[in-house]
Motif scaffolding. Structure first.
Motif, PDB file in Angstrom:
ATOM      1  N   PHE A  71     -19.523  19.609   2.885  1.00 53.74           N
ATOM      2  CA  PHE A  71     -20.338  19.275   1.717  1.00 53.74           C
ATOM      3  C   PHE A  71     -20.905  17.873   1.843  1.00 53.74           C
ATOM      4  O   PHE A  71     -20.232  16.897   1.562  1.00 53.74           O
ATOM      5  N   ASN A  72     -22.166  17.793   2.206  1.00 51.57           N
ATOM      6  CA  ASN A  72     -22.730  16.470   2.418  1.00 51.57           C
ATOM      7  C   ASN A  72     -22.927  15.719   1.111  1.00 51.57           C
ATOM      8  O   ASN A  72     -23.015  14.505   1.090  1.00 51.57           O
ATOM      9  N   ALA A  73     -22.932  16.455  -0.020  1.00 53.31           N
ATOM     10  CA  ALA A  73     -23.141  15.795  -1.306  1.00 53.31           C
ATOM     11  C   ALA A  73     -21.910  15.022  -1.774  1.00 53.31           C
ATOM     12  O   ALA A  73     -22.010  14.219  -2.689  1.00 53.31           O
ATOM     13  N   ARG A  74     -20.743  15.276  -1.164  1.00 50.82           N
ATOM     14  CA  ARG A  74     -19.512  14.575  -1.566  1.00 50.82           C
ATOM     15  C   ARG A  74     -19.099  13.659  -0.418  1.00 50.82           C
ATOM     16  O   ARG A  74     -18.409  14.093   0.513  1.00 50.82           O
ATOM     17  N   TRP A  83     -15.679  13.651   1.422  1.00 49.98           N
ATOM     18  CA  TRP A  83     -15.337  14.798   2.256  1.00 49.98           C
ATOM     19  C   TRP A  83     -16.187  14.878   3.503  1.00 49.98           C
ATOM     20  O   TRP A  83     -15.776  15.458   4.509  1.00 49.98           O
ATOM     21  N   GLN A 111     -14.488  15.054  -5.447  1.00 47.83           N
ATOM     22  CA  GLN A 111     -15.461  15.555  -6.418  1.00 47.83           C
ATOM     23  C   GLN A 111     -16.098  14.433  -7.221  1.00 47.83           C
ATOM     24  O   GLN A 111     -17.196  14.594  -7.751  1.00 47.83           O
ATOM     25  N   ARG A 120     -20.300  10.816  -5.037  1.00 46.64           N
ATOM     26  CA  ARG A 120     -21.606  11.472  -5.063  1.00 46.64           C
ATOM     27  C   ARG A 120     -22.697  10.516  -4.584  1.00 46.64           C
ATOM     28  O   ARG A 120     -22.459   9.341  -4.380  1.00 46.64           O
ATOM     29  N   PHE A 121     -23.874  11.094  -4.421  1.00 50.37           N
ATOM     30  CA  PHE A 121     -25.029  10.266  -4.093  1.00 50.37           C
ATOM     31  C   PHE A 121     -25.538   9.612  -5.372  1.00 50.37           C
ATOM     32  O   PHE A 121     -25.544  10.240  -6.424  1.00 50.37           O
ATOM     33  N   PRO A 181     -28.481  22.589   1.042  1.00 47.01           N
ATOM     34  CA  PRO A 181     -27.059  22.700   1.361  1.00 47.01           C
ATOM     35  C   PRO A 181     -26.381  23.835   0.609  1.00 47.01           C
ATOM     36  O   PRO A 181     -25.413  24.417   1.107  1.00 47.01           O
ATOM     37  N   CYS A 221     -24.044  26.721   2.459  1.00 44.16           N
ATOM     38  CA  CYS A 221     -22.592  26.873   2.304  1.00 44.16           C
ATOM     39  C   CYS A 221     -22.203  28.149   1.567  1.00 44.16           C
ATOM     40  O   CYS A 221     -21.035  28.488   1.506  1.00 44.16           O
ATOM     41  N   ALA A 247     -18.749  26.603  -4.261  1.00 40.72           N
ATOM     42  CA  ALA A 247     -19.129  25.833  -3.071  1.00 40.72           C
ATOM     43  C   ALA A 247     -20.514  25.219  -3.223  1.00 40.72           C
ATOM     44  O   ALA A 247     -20.738  24.065  -2.863  1.00 40.72           O
ATOM     45  N   GLN A 286     -20.487  22.174  -5.423  1.00 38.34           N
ATOM     46  CA  GLN A 286     -19.981  21.005  -4.688  1.00 38.34           C
ATOM     47  C   GLN A 286     -21.044  20.466  -3.737  1.00 38.34           C
ATOM     48  O   GLN A 286     -21.098  19.271  -3.463  1.00 38.34           O
ATOM     49  N   SER A 287     -21.874  21.341  -3.179  1.00 38.50           N
ATOM     50  CA  SER A 287     -22.769  20.922  -2.108  1.00 38.50           C
ATOM     51  C   SER A 287     -24.049  20.282  -2.621  1.00 38.50           C
ATOM     52  O   SER A 287     -24.797  19.710  -1.844  1.00 38.50           O
ATOM     53  N   CYS A 288     -24.319  20.375  -3.918  1.00 41.52           N
ATOM     54  CA  CYS A 288     -25.604  19.896  -4.435  1.00 41.52           C
ATOM     55  C   CYS A 288     -25.548  18.405  -4.756  1.00 41.52           C
ATOM     56  O   CYS A 288     -24.806  17.981  -5.625  1.00 41.52           O
ATOM     57  N   PRO A 289     -26.359  17.580  -4.080  1.00 45.65           N
ATOM     58  CA  PRO A 289     -26.337  16.145  -4.364  1.00 45.65           C
ATOM     59  C   PRO A 289     -26.938  15.817  -5.726  1.00 45.65           C
ATOM     60  O   PRO A 289     -26.799  14.711  -6.212  1.00 45.65           O
ATOM     61  N   ALA A 340     -32.652  10.848  -3.637  1.00 44.35           N
ATOM     62  CA  ALA A 340     -31.659  10.867  -2.563  1.00 44.35           C
ATOM     63  C   ALA A 340     -32.198  11.456  -1.255  1.00 44.35           C
ATOM     64  O   ALA A 340     -31.658  12.423  -0.733  1.00 44.35           O
ATOM     65  N   GLU A 359     -31.850  10.282   1.501  1.00 42.84           N
ATOM     66  CA  GLU A 359     -30.825  10.074   2.529  1.00 42.84           C
ATOM     67  C   GLU A 359     -29.856  11.245   2.630  1.00 42.84           C
ATOM     68  O   GLU A 359     -29.126  11.367   3.603  1.00 42.84           O
ATOM     69  N   ALA A 360     -29.876  12.139   1.629  1.00 43.94           N
ATOM     70  CA  ALA A 360     -29.018  13.322   1.707  1.00 43.94           C
ATOM     71  C   ALA A 360     -29.596  14.347   2.688  1.00 43.94           C
ATOM     72  O   ALA A 360     -28.928  15.319   3.029  1.00 43.94           O
TER      73      ALA A 360
END
Lengths: 313, 177
Positions: A172-175, A178, A307, A310-311, B64, B68, B94, B97-100, B164, B166-167
């Motif tokens: 998970f790149n958003a966290r 992790w 969790q 974050r960004f 993302p 995932c 999932a 969690q993956s969403c910036p 973002a 950079e994400a």
């Protein structure tokens, strides 16, 4: 001053003010998965090395824990799902890019495998056990002749399962907490170490405990090394990574992580195990218990703290 | 065909009409929202800057959430819109969690829900609900590949940013500054 607020009054349950969509179920599953991977890895390893006689607990008795732990872990995962009636959708597709899909399929193979492994040794655990069904006896004969290939398969799948518990989070790149590739190996090593701790606790053979304790000390050292690397990586990283690391370096998780996981769960058990090897009398359950507790705490902290990170934009 | 949206932060007054329009149009359960307004205050009096942004799912090109998803419930359809098939979603969380951008939420019915760029309206040739109601006309929607679309024209003569970057998600929401 820099301030940001939702003026539309956004207050979505489990998402605002900070993400909290995964509760106790996920760390419990990650823990049980890692523990199972640890036990299975060493059961497979010592079978391949032809050490069934010397390492009886590792190869025969401890693997009875695995199906129980895996089923409990899977049940925890199931509880976590919000659309539970559709869980079978996991098995109508294989998504190469999704770690969770990989994990679901790994569990699909490793859970029955662990049951087969336990079934092979059940006659030795319970004398007089009788399957009463001819075909099961035939199958048992067949498996007993092929223990080596089974051990290889179990060892391989155990590594995949152990790494997967970490990769599940690191994908998970958003966290930012992790999103580091060290999490895979770190969770694997931690899982192997907790698996060993469980075996050591169960074992009655002095020789077996000695061998396993030596491996456990080495694994704990590797784990400490990986944790240091984890933080080195964060502190040398971008703003979001530094922010993630600060949760553990002066932030709300500092005491529980360094005190609970690193000191109580790794350093003290390693010292106790070393003392035991040096000939001092240490109750065997103390280091094992600390390692098991530290592993559980580690997963709870990682899931909860991750969790929050974050960004920011 | 690549749908995108431009949000004029200089024109937005933060009235939340887009939020209410979306909730009504898409039957969003009470307490949840698919789009929302962020007020960003920078500096202190007398040197204060305020930016108002109407935010929603960024319909990322490198999404993302789609990557995932273990069942393929999250997918990208023609026009680059990220959609969720409700009866394929297992509610594992999932994608949340993956969403910036924290653009997804767990619907009380179990599945994961989010902005669809009002796909059901686009099919009928209508504009999205949020764009339709915006009283200051600060939202511009359309096909980014078409140089004459509302969104392309809005982006042409203005400076803009994405959230973002950079994400690495390549978002399709552009904030005119």
């Amino acid at each position: 001053m820099k301030e940001e607020l939702f003026i539309s009054g956004r207050d979505i349950p489990n998402i605002d003010p900070f993400l909290n969509i995964w509760h106790w179920e996920i760390p419990v599953y990650l823990y049980l998965g890692g523990l199972s991977a640890g036990i299975m890895f060493f059961a497979g390893l010592f079978t391949i090395l032809d050490k069934e006689k010397e390492m009886e607990t590792t190869v025969k008795w401890a693997p009875f824990l695995v199906p129980v732990a895996l089923v409990l872990g899977l049940f925890a995962l199931f509880l976590d799902l919000k659309h539970q009636l559709f869980f079978w959708r996991l098995y109508t597709t294989i998504r190469i890019e999704s770690p969770m899909s990989w994990g679901a399929w790994t569990l699909m193979f490793i859970t029955p495998l662990s049951m087969v492994w336990a079934a092979v040794y059940i006659k030795e655990l319970i004398p007089g056990w009788n399957w009463k069904i001819n075909i099961v006896d035939q199958f048992e004969e067949f498996v007993k002749k092929n223990m080596k290939p089974l051990a290889w398969a179990m060892m391989g799948l155990a590594i995949v399962l152990g790494v997967y518990t970490g990769i599940l989070l690191s994908a998970f790149n958003a966290r930012p907490l992790w999103n580091t590739s060290i999490l895979g190996p770190l969770f694997l090593v931690s899982g192997l170490s907790t698996g060993l701790a469980a075996i050591i606790w169960m074992s009655k053979s002095h020789f077996e405990r000695k061998v396993l304790t030596k491996i456990d000390i080495a694994l704990i050292c590797v784990e400490l090394f990986l944790i240091i690397h984890l933080f080195m990586g964060f502190l040398a990283g971008s703003a979001v990574s530094i922010e993630a690391a600060e949760l553990f370096l002066g932030g709300p998780f500092t005491t529980t992580f360094w005190g609970g996981v690193v000191i109580l769960g790794l350093i003290i058990p390693a010292i106790l195990e070393t003392l035991e090897l040096a000939g001092y009398k240490v109750p065997v359950w103390i280091p094992s218990f600390l390692v098991l507790l530290g592993g559980l705490l580690f997963r709870f902290i990682m899931v909860e703290a991750g969790q929050i990170t974050r960004f920011l934009y | 065909m690549r749908y995108g949206m431009a949000i004029d932060t200089a024109k937005c007054v933060g009235c939340s009409d887009c939020v209410v329009a979306c909730q009504t149009e898409n039957n969003v359960p009470i307490g949840y929202c698919r789009d929302w307004i962020v007020e960003n205050v920078n500096g202190s009096y007398p040197n204060v800057e305020i930016e108002l942004r109407s935010e929603r799912c960024n319909h990322c090109e490198n999404s993302p959430c789609v990557r995932c998803c273990p069942t393929g419930a999250s997918h990208i359809i023609d026009g680059g819109i990220v959609m969720v098939t409700h009866n394929e979603c297992i509610g594992c969380g999932a994608c949340i969690q993956s969403c910036p951008y924290d653009a997804r939420y767990s619907h009380p019915d179990g599945y994961v829900d989010k902005c669809t760029f009002c796909h059901h309206r686009l099919e009928k040739g209508q504009n999205t609900a949020c764009v339709e109601v915006c009283p200051t006309r600060c939202l511009h929607f359309g096909d980014l590949d078409d140089p004459y679309s509302d969104v392309s024209k809005a982006l042409k003569n203005r400076t803009w940013k994405v959230l973002a970057p950079e994400a690495g998600t390549k978002p399709q929401l552009f904030f005119l500054t």
